[in-house]
Motif scaffolding. Structure first.
Motif, mmCIF file in Angstrom:
data_model
loop_
_atom_site.group_PDB
_atom_site.id
_atom_site.type_symbol
_atom_site.label_atom_id
_atom_site.label_comp_id
_atom_site.label_asym_id
_atom_site.label_seq_id
_atom_site.Cartn_x
_atom_site.Cartn_y
_atom_site.Cartn_z
ATOM 1 N N ARG A 103 -2.791 -3.667 -0.697
ATOM 2 C CA ARG A 103 -1.794 -2.711 -1.185
ATOM 3 C C ARG A 103 -0.750 -2.428 -0.112
ATOM 4 O O ARG A 103 -1.098 -2.189 1.055
ATOM 5 N N PRO A 104 0.538 -2.411 -0.457
ATOM 6 C CA PRO A 104 1.580 -2.201 0.556
ATOM 7 C C PRO A 104 1.756 -0.745 0.963
ATOM 8 O O PRO A 104 2.304 -0.461 2.031
ATOM 9 N N TRP A 105 1.272 0.209 0.127
ATOM 10 C CA TRP A 105 1.536 1.617 0.394
ATOM 11 C C TRP A 105 0.286 2.326 0.890
ATOM 12 O O TRP A 105 -0.830 2.008 0.499
ATOM 13 N N LEU A 106 0.488 3.341 1.719
ATOM 14 C CA LEU A 106 -0.622 4.159 2.188
ATOM 15 C C LEU A 106 -1.167 5.027 1.056
ATOM 16 O O LEU A 106 -2.368 5.298 0.989
ATOM 17 N N PHE A 107 -0.274 5.442 0.153
ATOM 18 C CA PHE A 107 -0.688 6.279 -0.975
ATOM 19 C C PHE A 107 -0.283 5.579 -2.279
ATOM 20 O O PHE A 107 0.670 5.992 -2.957
ATOM 21 N N PRO A 108 -1.003 4.518 -2.629
ATOM 22 C CA PRO A 108 -0.623 3.740 -3.816
ATOM 23 C C PRO A 108 -0.910 4.489 -5.110
ATOM 24 O O PRO A 108 -1.781 5.361 -5.171
ATOM 25 N N HIS B 12 3.934 3.516 -5.369
ATOM 26 C CA HIS B 12 3.261 4.527 -4.561
ATOM 27 C C HIS B 12 3.243 5.856 -5.309
ATOM 28 O O HIS B 12 3.883 6.020 -6.353
ATOM 29 N N LEU B 13 2.523 6.801 -4.791
ATOM 30 C CA LEU B 13 2.438 8.142 -5.351
ATOM 31 C C LEU B 13 3.856 8.695 -5.542
ATOM 32 O O LEU B 13 4.709 8.531 -4.679
ATOM 33 N N SER B 14 4.101 9.349 -6.668
ATOM 34 C CA SER B 14 5.433 9.901 -6.915
ATOM 35 C C SER B 14 5.577 11.269 -6.255
ATOM 36 O O SER B 14 4.588 11.967 -5.991
ATOM 37 N N ARG B 15 6.817 11.657 -6.020
ATOM 38 C CA ARG B 15 7.067 12.974 -5.448
ATOM 39 C C ARG B 15 6.636 14.073 -6.415
ATOM 40 O O ARG B 15 6.160 15.128 -5.985
ATOM 41 N N LEU C 175 6.971 10.703 2.966
ATOM 42 C CA LEU C 175 5.506 10.713 2.948
ATOM 43 C C LEU C 175 4.934 9.760 1.911
ATOM 44 O O LEU C 175 4.093 8.911 2.226
ATOM 45 N N VAL C 176 5.374 9.907 0.658
ATOM 46 C CA VAL C 176 4.762 9.104 -0.409
ATOM 47 C C VAL C 176 5.068 7.613 -0.259
ATOM 48 O O VAL C 176 4.329 6.774 -0.781
ATOM 49 N N SER C 177 6.141 7.274 0.441
ATOM 50 C CA SER C 177 6.532 5.871 0.574
ATOM 51 C C SER C 177 6.113 5.241 1.904
ATOM 52 O O SER C 177 6.587 4.164 2.263
ATOM 53 N N LEU C 178 5.194 5.894 2.619
ATOM 54 C CA LEU C 178 4.716 5.319 3.881
ATOM 55 C C LEU C 178 3.986 4.002 3.634
ATOM 56 O O LEU C 178 3.136 3.910 2.741
ATOM 57 N N PRO C 179 4.290 2.962 4.420
ATOM 58 C CA PRO C 179 3.526 1.712 4.316
ATOM 59 C C PRO C 179 2.068 1.939 4.689
ATOM 60 O O PRO C 179 1.736 2.897 5.398
ATOM 61 N N ARG C 180 1.193 1.067 4.238
ATOM 62 C CA ARG C 180 -0.241 1.225 4.443
ATOM 63 C C ARG C 180 -0.607 1.394 5.909
ATOM 64 O O ARG C 180 -1.481 2.197 6.257
ATOM 65 N N ASN C 181 0.045 0.659 6.786
ATOM 66 C CA ASN C 181 -0.309 0.699 8.211
ATOM 67 C C ASN C 181 0.715 1.439 9.062
ATOM 68 O O ASN C 181 0.821 1.210 10.262
ATOM 69 N N ALA C 182 1.471 2.342 8.436
ATOM 70 C CA ALA C 182 2.509 3.067 9.184
ATOM 71 C C ALA C 182 1.903 3.943 10.284
ATOM 72 O O ALA C 182 2.466 4.072 11.373
ATOM 73 N N VAL C 183 0.739 4.548 9.993
ATOM 74 C CA VAL C 183 0.076 5.422 10.963
ATOM 75 C C VAL C 183 -1.028 4.628 11.643
ATOM 76 O O VAL C 183 -2.027 4.268 11.020
ATOM 77 N N ALA C 184 -0.819 4.326 12.916
ATOM 78 C CA ALA C 184 -1.797 3.530 13.674
ATOM 79 C C ALA C 184 -2.797 4.460 14.369
ATOM 80 O O ALA C 184 -2.410 5.516 14.877
ATOM 81 N N PRO C 185 -4.076 4.075 14.410
ATOM 82 C CA PRO C 185 -5.093 4.951 15.015
ATOM 83 C C PRO C 185 -4.897 5.172 16.514
ATOM 84 O O PRO C 185 -5.351 6.170 17.060
#
Length: 309
Positions: A203-208, A213-216, A155-165
């Motif tokens: 930013r490369p991460w969805l949760f920067p 990215h955001l830590s666990r 989850l925390v390491s998802l790329p910014r565009n991993a989830v497409a609309p």
């Protein structure tokens, strides 16, 4: 790896146990002792031990109580799984460790009402004016944890565009480099889209967070804070517990166990069977109501009753 490497990796593992798994202090102390003793037996090379080394190590446990052997083996298995998750080993030799046949503890369970209470808190936060973007981030995190059963690291390491609309799924590479297809609910996609508007395009991460990215650990803290606000004891909730709730509630709703295995990324169906604990009363009712012999057995019981006259 050197003995110094073993010590450092053991400390990293124990820190993860404290922060993410919410393990009790006694458990962490016992695991730490077990791992350090194992490292000494293997001359500081526990972190790189193979199957033969672990078989030799378990030979040292022959005169110990079964419960002690089970705990030591569990500590080492979790340690090697952690090393594999962190990319510090390409393999996981834990299968070489003994299994004394003790029953595995079931994971903590959240009810559907518990999860609903957490989402109610998020809805209340969203009603605030002005809206805090971090509440949008929290909504996206929880929707993906509970709605897709992602592991915390995934989850925390998802790329910014991993989830497409326009795509109700994503492909993840999980443990052992295995790829799996993960369904994404409409709610989760909507929550991600709202949050992503606040993430800089570069930013490369969805949760920067900072330069990464955001830590666990931070994810764990956010989940516990939300649980407390929802009136749920924080020690009952973690990202892993929400992943378990995803699986449990799907199974209770009639999902196929094999489909869950694929979605959760389990190599062994036995792991899924333990992970997706189902209330035993529901299983009994299911057999009584759905088994083809159910009606015949009921009729037989009626016929066997003595004549009241």
């Amino acid at each position: 790896m050197s003995k110094t490497d073993d010590r450092a990796l053991i400390e990293r593992f124990l820190e993860m146990m404290r922060a993410e798994a919410g393990a009790a202090g006694n458990t962490i102390a016992a695991y730490g002792t077990d791992l350090r003793l194992a490292s000494e037996v293997l001359e500081g090379r526990l972190s790189e031990a193979g199957a033969s080394a672990l078989e030799r190590l378990s030979g040292e446990w022959q005169n110990l109580a079964r419960a002690t052997v089970a705990r030591k083996a569990a500590a080492l298995r979790r340690f090697f799984a952690f090393l594999a998750d962190e990319g510090l080993r390409k393999d996981d030799p834990g299968a070489a460790l003994p299994r004394p046949g003790m029953a595995r503890a079931l994971p903590k369970v959240l009810s559907i009402e518990d999860v609903a209470a957490m989402f109610a808190v998020i809805a209340t936060r969203h009603a605030r004016v002005p809206l805090d973007p971090l509440d949008l981030r929290l909504a996206a995190l929880i929707e993906l944890l509970y709605g897709s059963g992602l592991r915390a690291t995934e989850l925390v390491s998802l790329p910014r565009n991993a989830v497409a609309p326009d795509r109700p799924w994503l492909i993840l590479k999980g443990k052992g480099g295995r790829e799996r297809l993960v369904p994404i609910s409409d709610r989760a996609r909507a929550a991600v889209a709202m949050w992503r508007d606040h993430v800089a395009i570069g930013r490369p991460w969805l949760f920067p967070s900072g330069k990464s990215h955001l830590s666990r650990v931070r994810l764990y803290q956010l989940v516990r804070t939300l649980a407390a606000e929802a009136g749920i004891p924080p020690d009952r909730v973690s990202p892993h517990v929400l992943r378990h709730a995803f699986a449990t509630h799907l199974l209770e709703g009639g999902a196929d166990l094999r489909a869950l295995q694929a979605m959760l990324g389990h190599a062994d169906i036995a792991t899924t069977e333990i992970y997706t604990h189902v209330d035993s009363k529901r299983l009994v009712e299911l057999v009584n109501q759905r088994h083809p012999l159910g009606e015949a057995l009921d009729a037989a019981r009626v016929d066997a009753k003595p004549d009241a006259s």
